[in-house]
Design a protein around this motif. Structure first.
Motif, short mmCIF file in Angstrom:
data_model
loop_
_atom_site.label_atom_id
_atom_site.label_comp_id
_atom_site.label_asym_id
_atom_site.label_seq_id
_atom_site.Cartn_x
_atom_site.Cartn_y
_atom_site.Cartn_z
N PHE A 85 -10.36 -4.66 1.41
CA PHE A 85 -10.22 -3.22 1.40
C PHE A 85 -11.46 -2.59 2.04
CE2 PHE A 85 -8.06 -5.14 -2.18
CZ PHE A 85 -6.76 -4.71 -1.95
N ALA A 96 -6.14 -0.95 3.25
CA ALA A 96 -5.91 -2.39 3.03
C ALA A 96 -5.93 -3.07 4.40
CB ALA A 96 -4.58 -2.62 2.35
N ARG A 103 -0.77 3.99 -2.11
CA ARG A 103 -2.20 4.18 -1.87
C ARG A 103 -2.63 5.62 -2.13
NH1 ARG A 103 -5.64 4.87 3.27
NH2 ARG A 103 -3.74 5.78 4.09
N ASP A 145 0.80 -1.23 0.00
CA ASP A 145 0.00 0.00 0.00
C ASP A 145 0.84 1.28 0.00
OD1 ASP A 145 0.88 -0.02 2.61
OD2 ASP A 145 -1.12 0.14 3.50
N CYS A 168 -3.06 3.60 -6.12
CA CYS A 168 -3.09 2.16 -6.37
C CYS A 168 -2.54 1.33 -5.21
CB CYS A 168 -2.31 1.82 -7.64
SG CYS A 168 -0.53 2.05 -7.51
N PHE A 169 -3.02 0.11 -5.17
CA PHE A 169 -2.44 -0.95 -4.36
C PHE A 169 -1.75 -1.88 -5.34
CE2 PHE A 169 -6.31 0.00 -1.80
CZ PHE A 169 -5.70 0.35 -0.62
N SER A 178 -6.91 2.45 -5.49
CA SER A 178 -6.99 2.58 -4.03
C SER A 178 -8.08 3.56 -3.60
CB SER A 178 -5.64 3.02 -3.46
OG SER A 178 -5.26 4.27 -3.99
N GLN A 220 -10.12 7.43 -0.14
CA GLN A 220 -8.98 6.53 -0.09
C GLN A 220 -9.31 5.31 0.77
OE1 GLN A 220 -5.00 7.64 1.61
NE2 GLN A 220 -4.95 8.65 -0.39
#
Length: 128
Positions: free
Chosen positions: A87, A81, A52, A49, A56-57, A70, A78
């Protein structure tokens, strides 16, 4: 430029300066590409993460290395994780399974799976 874009760009610049991961294009643009470092850095199964806040993850599951957005598909909050690789959206309570599929509303759309590629230097690029 609105406040959200300014904060995103400022965050991106700070993170990338600190860890040396150049953002090739503005993450707010549909054509943005994020260099998330050497693909070999994601050898172990898990959810990474570190990017994040940039959108993105990075996820390694078996032989599969991929990226998920993310941001919650409900209100673009946002996500967090969780240790079980799911998520969670703190703002409205939506949850997503390890593949990004909605498991609890109010979100109705699954998390987008982002295109990835590996460049000549062996770095993983996430296409935002």
């Amino acid at each position: 430029m609105n406040r959200r874009r300014f904060l995103t760009l400022t965050s991106a610049a700070t993170v990338c300066t600190a860890i040396g991961c150049p953002l090739i294009a503005d993450p707010g643009d549909s054509g943005g590409i994020l260099d998330v470092g050497p693909a070999a850095a994601y050898a172990r199964d898990g959810v990474y993460d570190a990017y994040r806040s940039l959108g993105c993850f990075v996820i390694r599951r078996g032989g599969d290395l991929f990226a998920l957005s993310s941001f919650c598909t409900h209100r673009r909050t946002q996500l967090v994780a969780e240790p079980n690789h799911t998520f969670y959206c703190k703002r409205h309570g939506s949850t997503f399974d390890p593949n990004g599929h909605v498991t609890k509303a109010p979100a109705k759309r699954d998390l987008p799976r982002l295109a990835t590629s590996v460049n000549a230097a062996g770095h993983l690029l996430v296409h935002l």
